[in-house]
Design an enzyme around this catalytic site. Structure first.
Site: not given
Lengths: 579, 89
Positions: A294-295, A298, A304
């Protein structure tokens, strides 16, 4: 999906990352592997490549920290905020930070990787039976040296396989002592210590001296977390002490007494009533792989998503068999395009060939050049983790499948299993790829054995390796074989007589002349021109019992040499022959 | 079996910071993740701006858009998550 304002993205696709320090919750090898797989989630669907570096400035700097850790966005202790990352750019941009007040696992609870013993670095198996008693944690029973150990199968009494658990008596991480164990007692600031301490540090990491006097020798290392290390509370990382007294009662296991939220805790001294030292007992923890994936989204420019099942949805949710959601794929391909499939992820440098940096901060890599000069190599990597108790039938898919020396080989994430079509001995393994073929990356895409020379060819991304026995040639780029950029990865190979092998990628295949290691003119050709009726995006293509096999997901299409699909079966039941 | 005596509830050292009220938790969550500004969270017409911010958060996170601090919204606010704000930089 959402991107950051102005569609922030990297202006190059060959990205680098560096792991600055490591959480004591997990063995370093497990964290490295999780980060590599987390990057592969994105490289599989874009032209991006990710290479780990061990010194200097990487595009994506990764670190573990607690509370305020230097970027003005403090973490908040256990649970709550798990991690954060910054959009692409220079400096802190692109970096990913993980809250080390969390209990980091692979999402299903404590992962205790063993060292030494006779289990080749396998994980502990909890519970296990020793002398008729069942244990769900590392024990010192049966030993006089106080080193905690565990069985790596359900019964030490039956199998006698075991390994040693993380403990500061066995090794330390980071610091400047090459992994040497703690020496107790040691003197620091004139005070004698007979256990790891956080004294002298503001980041809460537990350390010890690796000689009798830190004051004199300045030699130290960070203590790995024991299996009973508590999380949070006011003695993070210290092990539970059993029994302990709480409100006059004695407890020999974790308890939720005194709490309304039902969370299990323990004291880290013999008496909570007297010392008030406590922490939460290990729970399922958070999957470092899922949170990292997930990170890293980014770090690559994704914001998101409001799609609940998407990886970029802001809330944590454990998923066992992770698949990237279409929303995430659309988002990342909006930024970087589809590419021709996964680009190669450079294999981690083979430990015995390059000096390893000496970590200086909480297990981090060295930060100054001259330290690198002085760095002495860490002990060569432990044999790759192998867990004989991992059952091939639990795997839903394999990186590569091929027949070598009459045995079907199933490759997955650094491990492989074999099944002989001649001997009815069932599935053998798991074995370590690194032990059998040193120098290979953990994840490969395809392999085949040349019928004439018995040499084995391995493919990962756009690289290939050739093994004659144990001797290795490679990695080399597949462009040397004459395969163009349109092939991002090789999905499989079919041996055809007269020294020819068909290599499949995407919807095309090439015919390789193994002797001259060059593909024939007139290739690639479209797969479905000849192999009609098989999936064009097969994950595994291999020859077995003189028939062509194309596997995708749970299913495998079997094709006769006359190019007729004569059977569609299950990978698990028809090829692996699981019960 | 039922406990012989009522269970004691202890405040553990290091946990004193907890115990925010639901509204306080909601305000800090909405500000932290970009659904409301500090000013909006603190203005006298807090109620209106809170409802607006709550609705925005519920929409973004795929929750039922009630504008109220209902149970599922509160549960979402207490769930472990990524620290990157959901709205804005």
């Amino acid at each position: 999906f959402l991107t950051f304002e102005g569609d922030l993205k990297w202006d190059h696709t060959d990205l680098t990352y560096r792991v600055m320090n490591y959480s004591p919750d997990l063995d370093r090898a497990i964290i490295d592997d999780a980060f590599m797989r987390a990057f592969k989630v994105w490289s599989d669907v874009t032209p991006l490549t990710f290479t780990q570096i061990y010194s200097g400035e990487a595009d994506i700097m990764i670190m573990f920290g607690t509370q305020e850790h230097g970027d003005g966005y403090p973490f908040d202790g256990k649970d709550g905020l798990l991690a954060h990352a910054f959009p692409p750019g220079r400096g802190v941009q692109g970096d990913a930070h993980f809250d080390d007040d969390e209990f980091w696992t692979l999402g299903t609870g404590l992962v205790v990787k063993t060292r030494y013993g006779n289990a080749n670095g396998a994980d502990c198996h909890f519970p296990f039976v020793f002398e008729g008693r069942s244990y769900s944690r590392c024990i010192t029973e049966g030993r006089t040296d106080g080193l905690p150990w565990c069985a790596t199968t359900a019964s030490y009494d039956a199998d006698k396989t075991y390994g040693f658990c993380p403990s500061e008596l066995l090794y330390t991480q980071g610091g400047n002592s090459d992994g040497s164990p703690c020496v107790f007692p040691f003197v620091f600031g004139g005070v004698s210590y007979d256990a790891c301490t956080t004294d002298g540090r503001s980041d809460g990491y537990r350390w010890c001296a690796t000689t009798a006097s830190f004051d004199q020798d300045k030699k130290y290392g960070f203590c790995p977390n024991r299996d009973t290390a508590v999380v949070g509370g006011n003695s993070q990382g210290d092990p539970c002490v059993f029994p302990f007294t709480f409100l006059g009662e004695s407890y020999s296991t974790c308890t939720s007494a005194g709490r309304q939220d039902g969370k299990l805790w323990c004291a880290t001294t013999g008496s909570y009533d007297a010392d008030k030292k406590w922490g939460f007992c290990p729970d399922r923890g958070y999957s470092i792989f899922l949170v990292a994936a997930h990170e890293f989204g980014h770090s690559l420019g994704l914001d998101h998503s409001s799609v609940r099942e998407a990886l970029m949805y802001p809330m944590y949710r454990y998923v066992e068999d992770f698949q990237l959601h279409a929303d995430d794929v659309r988002g990342i391909q909006y930024l970087y395009g589809r590419g021709s499939g996964p680009e190669p992820t450079a294999p981690a440098p083979v430990p015995t060939q390059e000096p390893q940096p000496v970590p200086t901060e909480a297990g981090s890599a060295s930060t100054t050049e001259e330290e690198e000069e002085e760095g002495t190599p860490e002990p060569t990597a432990e044999p790759s983790p192998v867990d004989p108790s991992r059952d091939a039938c639990m795997e839903n898919k394999f990186d590569a499948i091929t027949e070598i020396n009459g045995e079907l080989h199933f490759f997955k994430n650094g491990k492989y299993w074999t099944r002989s079509s001649v001997w009815k001995s069932g599935i053998q393994g798991a074995f370590s790829i690194a032990d059998t073929w040193p120098g290979l990356p953990a994840v490969i895409d395809a392999a085949f054995q040349d019928v004439l020379t018995k040499r084995v060819f391995f493919f990962a991304g756009r690289h290939f390796w050739v093994f004659s026995g144990k001797s290795l040639l490679g990695p080399r780029g597949i462009e040397k074989l004459g395969i163009g950029k349109e092939a991002g990865r090789i999905a499989g190979a079919l041996q055809r007589g007269r020294g020819k092998v068909l290599l499949f990628s995407g919807e095309n295949y090439w015919r390789l002349d193994v002797k001259v290691q060059r593909v024939d003119k007139g290739y690639p050709r479209a797969t479905d021109d000849v192999f009609t009726g098989v999936p064009l995006d097969a994950r595994n293509v291999f020859l077995y019992q003189d028939k062509y096999h194309f596997c995708q997901g749970h299913f495998c299409w079997r094709m006769t040499p006359r190019y007729q699909v004569d059977r569609v079966g299950y990978l698990k039941y028809d090829i692996l022959q699981c019960p | 079996p039922l406990q012989a005596q009522p269970r004691a509830v202890v405040t553990f050292p290091g946990e004193l910071v907890r115990g925010l009220s639901d509204v306080e938790l909601a305000e800090s969550y909405l500000v932290r993740f970009g659904y409301a500004t500090e000013g909006e969270a603190r203005t006298s017409s807090k109620h209106v701006s809170l409802a607006k911010a709550l609705r925005k958060m519920q929409k973004q996170l795929g929750l039922e858009e009630t504008g109220q601090l209902d149970a599922s919204t509160l549960e979402a606010m207490q769930a472990p998550r990524c620290g990157v704000p959901d709205v804005g930089r």
